[in-house]
Design a protein around this motif. Sequence first.
Motif, mmCIF file in Angstrom:
data_model
loop_
_atom_site.group_PDB
_atom_site.id
_atom_site.type_symbol
_atom_site.label_atom_id
_atom_site.label_comp_id
_atom_site.label_asym_id
_atom_site.label_seq_id
_atom_site.Cartn_x
_atom_site.Cartn_y
_atom_site.Cartn_z
ATOM 1 N N ARG A 76 0.825 -1.203 0.000
ATOM 2 C CA ARG A 76 0.000 0.000 0.000
ATOM 3 C C ARG A 76 0.863 1.259 0.000
ATOM 4 N N ASN A 170 -5.752 0.922 -4.090
ATOM 5 C CA ASN A 170 -5.579 1.280 -2.689
ATOM 6 C C ASN A 170 -6.840 0.961 -1.870
ATOM 7 N N GLN A 174 -6.892 -1.236 1.428
ATOM 8 C CA GLN A 174 -7.168 -0.475 2.652
ATOM 9 C C GLN A 174 -7.980 -1.270 3.667
ATOM 10 N N GLN A 190 2.675 3.791 6.377
ATOM 11 C CA GLN A 190 2.433 4.415 5.075
ATOM 12 C C GLN A 190 3.402 5.566 4.853
#
Length: 305
Positions: A76, A170, A174, A190
């Motif tokens: 991610r 994403n 998520q 992140q």
Amino acid sequence: MNAPARAIAIPFAICCLGVALFSVMDAAMKGLSLSVGLYNALFWRAVTGSVLGFLLMLLTRQRWPTRAVLRIHLLRGVVVAVMAALFFWALMRLPLAEAIALSFIAPLIALYLAALLLKEKVGRQAIGASLLGLVGVAVILSGRVRGDYDGNALLGALAVLASAMLFAWNLIIQRQQAQVASPIEVAFFQHLIMLGVFALGAPMLAILPPVKAVPLILLAATLAFTSLAALAWAYARTEAQRLIPVEYSAFVWAAIIGWLVFGETLTVTTVAGALLIVTGCLIAARSKRAESADYKGTHVEPGTA
């Protein structure tokens, strides 16, 4: 308010807050990118967010993630790094509200990514909804193609669409990430992984930001970290289909902030296109819920028949 309703209302409210903070962060990053350049805006925000996250990881005594969870963080983080670079590059060339409106195509793209990556079925209603969303994109782009704006802005619009494709990926990651990591861990890793990506260009591109840019860097990093944590908390506590519509409130925030901070005005094509895209997304979400209900009503677990 009964317990089930409260259980949904609180994550919904936190998600609304996260989207609002992200919208303010977008404005801060636009101003910062115009001031110190896109690369340095992204690099120093990542540095600041990583330091903030590390301190919070220590203060809250977060456990180090397993190797499997680290792989999710890594994937991610890399996706978001490229996505952010494209999106903020576009923001330097487009009004906030227009860029946000174009990015709304992401949930529709996510339908087809889910079909490709997760082998989920895409129904006829969802296909129709995606076509409606594409019409919305065409309406917004029509203002650019007609020559009302310069070619640089048209490139910005195309960059948003490329960013939206990554944002769709994403969205799939998520929910999975929110189920296995705390909000602070999600936000920290992140920023850390984005820092690792952007650090590759540091020897050639990084410069010390001027003192006047420091407050904006701190603001952007704090808003990014807080909004990421808020959204991770919300998505871990209720279904994504209940929260994704909240993303569309970002258009209202972008229109208000763009007008107040940058003197941007809304065009008819932007509003019309945004409405078409949002309508398509809501139809797709509704068809997805219907398919899930049908599946639950007809599916029989092995051994229960």
